[in-house]
Structure formats: structure tokens, C-alpha cells
Write a protein that holds these residues in place. Structure first.
Motif, PDB file in Angstrom:
ATOM      1  N   THR A  87       0.838  -1.199   0.000  1.00 52.12           N
ATOM      2  CA  THR A  87       0.000   0.000   0.000  1.00 52.12           C
ATOM      3  C   THR A  87       0.874   1.250   0.000  1.00 52.12           C
ATOM      4  OG1 THR A  87      -1.521  -1.268   1.360  1.00 52.12           O
ATOM      5  CG2 THR A  87      -1.942   1.087   1.181  1.00 52.12           C
ATOM      6  N   TYR A 108       0.922   4.401   1.236  1.00 54.97           N
ATOM      7  CA  TYR A 108       0.242   5.287   2.194  1.00 54.97           C
ATOM      8  C   TYR A 108       0.545   6.754   1.916  1.00 54.97           C
ATOM      9  CZ  TYR A 108      -0.735   1.011   4.740  1.00 54.97           C
ATOM     10  OH  TYR A 108      -1.174  -0.239   5.073  1.00 54.97           O
ATOM     11  N   ILE A 136      -8.090   2.860   1.047  1.00 59.70           N
ATOM     12  CA  ILE A 136      -7.236   1.706   1.362  1.00 59.70           C
ATOM     13  C   ILE A 136      -7.957   0.416   0.988  1.00 59.70           C
ATOM     14  CG2 ILE A 136      -6.203   0.382   3.257  1.00 59.70           C
ATOM     15  CD1 ILE A 136      -5.611   3.112   4.612  1.00 59.70           C
ATOM     16  N   ASP A 194      -6.564  -2.411  -1.431  1.00 60.18           N
ATOM     17  CA  ASP A 194      -6.107  -3.680  -0.851  1.00 60.18           C
ATOM     18  C   ASP A 194      -7.204  -4.737  -0.744  1.00 60.18           C
ATOM     19  OD1 ASP A 194      -3.812  -2.265  -0.521  1.00 60.18           O
ATOM     20  OD2 ASP A 194      -3.932  -2.117   1.657  1.00 60.18           O
ATOM     21  N   ILE A 220      -8.923  -3.831   5.206  1.00 62.98           N
ATOM     22  CA  ILE A 220      -8.144  -2.931   6.051  1.00 62.98           C
ATOM     23  C   ILE A 220      -7.267  -3.790   6.957  1.00 62.98           C
ATOM     24  CG2 ILE A 220      -8.252  -1.002   7.695  1.00 62.98           C
ATOM     25  CD1 ILE A 220      -9.825  -0.324   5.203  1.00 62.98           C
ATOM     26  N   THR A 260      -1.767  -3.286   9.727  1.00 64.98           N
ATOM     27  CA  THR A 260      -0.757  -2.278   9.374  1.00 64.98           C
ATOM     28  C   THR A 260      -1.431  -0.994   8.929  1.00 64.98           C
ATOM     29  OG1 THR A 260       0.686  -4.058   8.643  1.00 64.98           O
ATOM     30  CG2 THR A 260       1.245  -1.834   7.878  1.00 64.98           C
ATOM     31  N   SER A 261      -2.495  -1.126   8.125  1.00 65.34           N
ATOM     32  CA  SER A 261      -3.204   0.058   7.659  1.00 65.34           C
ATOM     33  C   SER A 261      -3.794   0.834   8.833  1.00 65.34           C
ATOM     34  CB  SER A 261      -4.321  -0.324   6.686  1.00 65.34           C
ATOM     35  OG  SER A 261      -3.776  -0.862   5.515  1.00 65.34           O
ATOM     36  N   ARG A 278      -1.023   2.698  10.516  1.00 67.84           N
ATOM     37  CA  ARG A 278      -0.553   3.858   9.746  1.00 67.84           C
ATOM     38  C   ARG A 278      -1.573   5.004   9.777  1.00 67.84           C
ATOM     39  NH1 ARG A 278       3.766   2.858   6.159  1.00 67.84           N
ATOM     40  NH2 ARG A 278       3.637   5.109   5.857  1.00 67.84           N
TER      41      ARG A 278
END
Ligand code: FES
Length: 150
Positions: A4, A6, A27, A31, A34, A37-38, A41
Motif C-alpha cells: 500500500t 500510504y 485503502i 487492498d 483494512i 498495518t493500515s 498507519r
């Protein structure tokens, strides 16, 4: 699946709390779900807790937190389907797939979702796999249906 980006996603936003839903939508578009990691972040970018993010996002059924499988199995538990044996289908699908609703099989072949209506109540009980709808689904035929999907 590519990592991703970001930086590219966040660059479109000011970093205020009101950006949360549109960021999560972007996101998920990229991807398909979710990831932890998302959430981490986004939490850092918006300076809000991960719990807050899960709290808000889980209110909306369109957000998912597990990686989608190659095939998505949806079992309908709307009123018509429930009355016509939706729970039996749910139990049998879970048993055949070896997972619970909301999970993805270890081999990534299937993910399993429960929905409230697929818009074809006259065919209850209904199971949908990807774009294919199976009406008046019987527990005994489920294994054969699942075997059609690699
Ligand atoms: S309740 Fe299942 S399709 Fe409508």
C-alpha cells in the motif's frame, strides 16, 4: 498484491479526524480490506487511537478487516432466508470451509461472509459465491457447489 502506498493516499488529505472514512475507503479499494498495518498507519497519520478506528469502521458493514479469499462465499441471513434454513446453511458452510463467518481459509481459496439480503428472497435460502447466486440451496448440495471453485 503491491504494498500500500500510504504516502500517496495520505497526500490527498489534511490529516484531520473527518478524513478517516474516505482514507479507509481508499485503502480498502486498493487492498480489498483494512489490514492491521493500515490501521496502525492511519492511526499515526490522523493522531487517533487504533481502537477509535476499529470502533468507527466496524460500524459500517462495508469495511472488512480480513484479507479476502480468491472466492467470496456469502450466505444470506435475511428474514426469508433465515426462515427457510439459512442457519443450517451457515453451519454447514462453516463446517465445509473450516472457518467461521468473517474469516478466510488458510489456503486463501475462500472467505466467508454473512449478509442480510441478496435481493432474491423468493429463492430463499440463498448462497452467493462471487457473482453466482444459488437459490433454494440445500445443505446436501453445498459440497458440490464449493468444489466448483478452485
Ligand atoms: S432474505 Fe435472503 S435474499 Fe432476501
Amino acid at each position: 498484491m503491491k504494498d500500500t502506498d500510504y504516502t500517496s493516499i495520505f497526500s490527498r488529505f489534511r490529516g484531520v479526524e473527518g478524513d478517516l472514512l474516505p482514507i479507509l475507503l481508499r485503502i480498502q479499494e486498493k487492498d480489498g480490506y483494512i489490514s492491521e498495518t493500515s490501521v496502525e498507519r492511519v492511526s499515526r497519520f490522523l493522531k487517533i487511537s487504533e481502537n477509535q478506528i476499529y470502533g468507527v469502521a466496524s460500524f459500517y458493514s462495508r469495511f472488512r478487516f480480513t484479507k479476502p479469499g480468491k472466492n467470496t462465499v456469502k450466505v444470506c441471513m435475511g428474514t426469508a432466508c433465515h426462515v427457510h434454513g439459512g442457519q443450517f446453511l451457515t453451519d454447514e458452510l462453516g463446517w465445509n470451509l473450516g472457518i467461521s463467518v468473517g474469516q478466510t481459509t488458510d489456503d486463501g481459496r475462500f472467505d466467508f461472509q454473512r449478509v442480510t439480503c441478496l435481493g432474491c428472497c423468493a429463492l430463499a435460502p440463498v448462497v452467493q459465491i462471487n457473482d453466482e447466486t444459488y437459490g433454494r440451496t440445500m445443505v446436501v448440495g453445498l459440497k458440490e457447489i464449493l468444489n466448483k471453485y478452485e
